[in-house]
Structures are given as C-alpha cells and as structure tokens.
Scaffold this motif. Structure first.
Motif, mmCIF file in Angstrom:
data_model
loop_
_atom_site.group_PDB
_atom_site.id
_atom_site.type_symbol
_atom_site.label_atom_id
_atom_site.label_comp_id
_atom_site.label_asym_id
_atom_site.label_seq_id
_atom_site.Cartn_x
_atom_site.Cartn_y
_atom_site.Cartn_z
ATOM 1 N N LEU A 76 0.823 -1.194 0.000
ATOM 2 C CA LEU A 76 0.000 0.000 0.000
ATOM 3 C C LEU A 76 0.859 1.247 0.000
ATOM 4 O O LEU A 76 1.964 1.261 0.533
ATOM 5 N N ASN A 77 0.340 2.278 -0.657
ATOM 6 C CA ASN A 77 0.903 3.619 -0.621
ATOM 7 C C ASN A 77 -0.118 4.518 0.059
ATOM 8 O O ASN A 77 -1.319 4.402 -0.193
ATOM 9 N N THR A 85 5.925 19.972 -0.680
ATOM 10 C CA THR A 85 4.752 20.333 0.115
ATOM 11 C C THR A 85 4.991 19.973 1.576
ATOM 12 O O THR A 85 4.880 18.797 1.956
ATOM 13 N N PRO A 86 5.344 20.951 2.414
ATOM 14 C CA PRO A 86 5.595 20.664 3.828
ATOM 15 C C PRO A 86 4.387 20.009 4.491
ATOM 16 O O PRO A 86 3.237 20.297 4.152
ATOM 17 N N ASN A 87 4.679 19.098 5.414
ATOM 18 C CA ASN A 87 3.658 18.411 6.217
ATOM 19 C C ASN A 87 2.786 17.448 5.400
ATOM 20 O O ASN A 87 1.747 16.997 5.882
ATOM 21 N N THR A 88 3.218 17.129 4.184
ATOM 22 C CA THR A 88 2.590 16.055 3.422
ATOM 23 C C THR A 88 3.544 14.867 3.451
ATOM 24 O O THR A 88 4.707 14.997 3.070
ATOM 25 N N PHE A 89 3.050 13.733 3.931
ATOM 26 C CA PHE A 89 3.889 12.557 4.126
ATOM 27 C C PHE A 89 3.390 11.404 3.258
ATOM 28 O O PHE A 89 2.184 11.207 3.096
ATOM 29 N N HIS A 90 4.356 10.660 2.718
ATOM 30 C CA HIS A 90 4.060 9.507 1.878
ATOM 31 C C HIS A 90 4.576 8.243 2.554
ATOM 32 O O HIS A 90 5.662 8.248 3.148
ATOM 33 N N PHE A 91 3.813 7.170 2.438
ATOM 34 C CA PHE A 91 4.149 5.900 3.065
ATOM 35 C C PHE A 91 4.184 4.787 2.027
ATOM 36 O O PHE A 91 3.401 4.794 1.069
ATOM 37 N N PHE A 92 5.070 3.822 2.243
ATOM 38 C CA PHE A 92 5.125 2.613 1.431
ATOM 39 C C PHE A 92 5.248 1.436 2.380
ATOM 40 O O PHE A 92 6.177 1.368 3.198
ATOM 41 N N GLU A 93 4.287 0.518 2.307
ATOM 42 C CA GLU A 93 4.279 -0.642 3.194
ATOM 43 C C GLU A 93 4.112 -1.914 2.375
ATOM 44 O O GLU A 93 3.428 -1.921 1.352
ATOM 45 N N PRO A 148 -7.042 11.030 4.215
ATOM 46 C CA PRO A 148 -5.914 10.209 3.770
ATOM 47 C C PRO A 148 -6.192 9.585 2.399
ATOM 48 O O PRO A 148 -7.332 9.237 2.090
ATOM 49 N N LYS A 149 -5.141 9.469 1.602
ATOM 50 C CA LYS A 149 -5.242 8.803 0.298
ATOM 51 C C LYS A 149 -4.496 7.480 0.402
ATOM 52 O O LYS A 149 -3.290 7.462 0.684
ATOM 53 N N VAL A 150 -5.204 6.372 0.174
ATOM 54 C CA VAL A 150 -4.621 5.049 0.341
ATOM 55 C C VAL A 150 -4.833 4.238 -0.934
ATOM 56 O O VAL A 150 -5.939 4.198 -1.471
ATOM 57 N N SER A 151 -3.774 3.615 -1.421
ATOM 58 C CA SER A 151 -3.855 2.728 -2.588
ATOM 59 C C SER A 151 -3.321 1.358 -2.195
ATOM 60 O O SER A 151 -2.198 1.245 -1.688
ATOM 61 N N PHE A 152 -4.126 0.320 -2.395
ATOM 62 C CA PHE A 152 -3.714 -1.054 -2.128
ATOM 63 C C PHE A 152 -3.412 -1.744 -3.449
ATOM 64 O O PHE A 152 -4.105 -1.541 -4.445
ATOM 65 N N TYR A 153 -2.408 -2.595 -3.472
ATOM 66 C CA TYR A 153 -2.102 -3.354 -4.674
ATOM 67 C C TYR A 153 -1.218 -4.539 -4.326
ATOM 68 O O TYR A 153 -0.604 -4.585 -3.260
ATOM 69 N N LYS A 154 -1.164 -5.508 -5.232
ATOM 70 C CA LYS A 154 -0.274 -6.644 -5.073
ATOM 71 C C LYS A 154 0.954 -6.429 -5.947
ATOM 72 O O LYS A 154 0.861 -5.913 -7.051
ATOM 73 N N GLU A 155 2.076 -6.852 -5.438
ATOM 74 C CA GLU A 155 3.326 -6.791 -6.188
ATOM 75 C C GLU A 155 3.140 -7.553 -7.497
ATOM 76 O O GLU A 155 2.651 -8.681 -7.504
ATOM 77 N N ASP A 156 3.518 -6.924 -8.609
ATOM 78 C CA ASP A 156 3.314 -7.552 -9.913
ATOM 79 C C ASP A 156 4.415 -8.544 -10.254
ATOM 80 O O ASP A 156 4.173 -9.586 -10.836
ATOM 81 N N SER A 157 5.650 -8.207 -9.922
ATOM 82 C CA SER A 157 6.757 -9.120 -10.189
ATOM 83 C C SER A 157 7.691 -9.092 -8.986
ATOM 84 O O SER A 157 7.959 -8.041 -8.419
ATOM 85 N N ALA A 158 8.163 -10.260 -8.617
ATOM 86 C CA ALA A 158 8.998 -10.366 -7.423
ATOM 87 C C ALA A 158 10.281 -9.575 -7.599
ATOM 88 O O ALA A 158 10.983 -9.737 -8.589
ATOM 89 N N GLY A 159 10.572 -8.701 -6.641
ATOM 90 C CA GLY A 159 11.773 -7.887 -6.718
ATOM 91 C C GLY A 159 12.904 -8.457 -5.886
ATOM 92 O O GLY A 159 12.693 -9.245 -4.982
#
Length: 200
Positions: free
Chosen positions: A76-77, A119-127, A160-171
C-alpha cells in the motif's frame, strides 16, 4: 495515459514505483541474498536487538524464501496531509507505529515514510506485507490501535489517500547498502496503461 511523478523527503529506506522521499529506518527487502540480508540487519539494529526473537524469526523467514517462488507481496501507498500544529505529535505517533510494525510483526516486510519535497507536512508511506493477512494482522496490533486513536483526533487537512495493490513481479534488492542513520531518496510513480498495451 496518466503519468504521475512526485518527489518527497523520506524518513526510512526504499525505492518504489514515483513520489520522491528520504526514508527513515526499516527497509526490509523481499528476497535478499545473504550479503543484503546482513546489510538490512545492520540497518535495522536501531530498531531491533540481535536477541529479539521476532527479528531472528523474520530474518530466517526471508532467508529461507530467498530462492523460492513466493506469492506477490500485499502493498500500500498512503498520503497524509498533516496540520502544521500537529506535526510533532504525528511524527512521534507514526514512528512508534513504524517501530512496532518492524519489530513485532513477522509478516511485515517494509514500512517507510517521508515528507514531500515540495509540500511541507505532506507525508508519503510505502508498506509491504506477506499477503493480505499480514496487513490485517498489522491493523490488529496495539501500535496500530494507538495510531487509529491519533488519526481519529482530526490531525489532517485532507482525507488520507490510500492505494492497495499486489506486487506484480517479485523484486530483489539492488547493490546499494545503507548504513545505520543514513537516509535514502525514493520515489513513487503512478502509471495508467492502456489495456491493449498491458502485456507489451
């Protein structure tokens, strides 16, 4: 075709597919070779001790799966726009959530976040989690409950803006090594591909 690219400073470690960020501490690669595994372990020492059983279990799990074919990771992002006056409270809470995720959740693979460069105080996440069940377990943890309590106190200037997805190719991890305390530069890119061009 929609093409999207943004840059942000991250307080973790990673490169994802186009916002740019400087991560904090806690890249946990998917299928590392042993050299990268030990590098990741050194990077995570600030978060985990050598004797932590969860840490040993997770490292063993990743090492044992390094050469196998695994199902896609559940990813998710997230984008959070934080009120300036709540910034320090937010950082304290989210760092506790990150720490709890990476030190107590065997199915958690990556948890990084960083501040947008423009953009101050805007945070991005990658999980990333080992399957959707890993994310579900994350949402049932005590540190996530503390985060939910904070998030319900109206600390954001926008939903909050949340995007869920599955990994397309194994990294696999690259050649770069990050020492404890170092930050990296990452980005998240969103591409909208024409259906007829998907496989090409």
């Amino acid at each position: 075709m929609c093409r999207f690219r943004r840059v942000f400073k991250l307080l973790a470690v990673s490169l994802s597919v186009g916002h740019a960020f400087l991560p904090s501490q806690g890249l946990r690669p998917r299928r590392p070779c042993l050299d990268h595994l030990s590098a990741r372990a050194r990077t995570s020492n600030a978060l985990k001790s050598e004797n932590n059983p969860t840490r040993r279990t997770t490292i063993s799990l990743i090492a044992s799966q390094a050469d196998s074919t695994l199902p896609p990771l559940y990813c998710l992002n997230v984008q959070l726009d934080v009120k300036p006056e709540r910034r320090e409270e937010f950082l304290k809470c989210i760092r506790a959530n990150q720490y709890g995720t990476l030190t107590t959740e065997p199915l958690a693979v990556t948890y990084i976040f960083g501040e947008d460069e423009t953009t101050p105080n805007t945070f991005h996440f990658f999980e990333q989690y080992l399957g959707k069940e890993g994310f579900v377990a994350h949402t049932e943890s005590p540190h996530f409950a503390a985060w939910e309590e904070f998030a319900s106190s109206e600390p954001f200037t926008a939903p909050p803006k949340v995007s869920f997805y599955k990994e397309d190719s194994a990294g696999t991890p690259g050649l770069g090594k990050v020492e404890p305390g170092e930050s990296t530069f990452g980005l998240i890119v969103r591409l909208c591909i024409k259906p007829d061009r998907r496989e090409s």
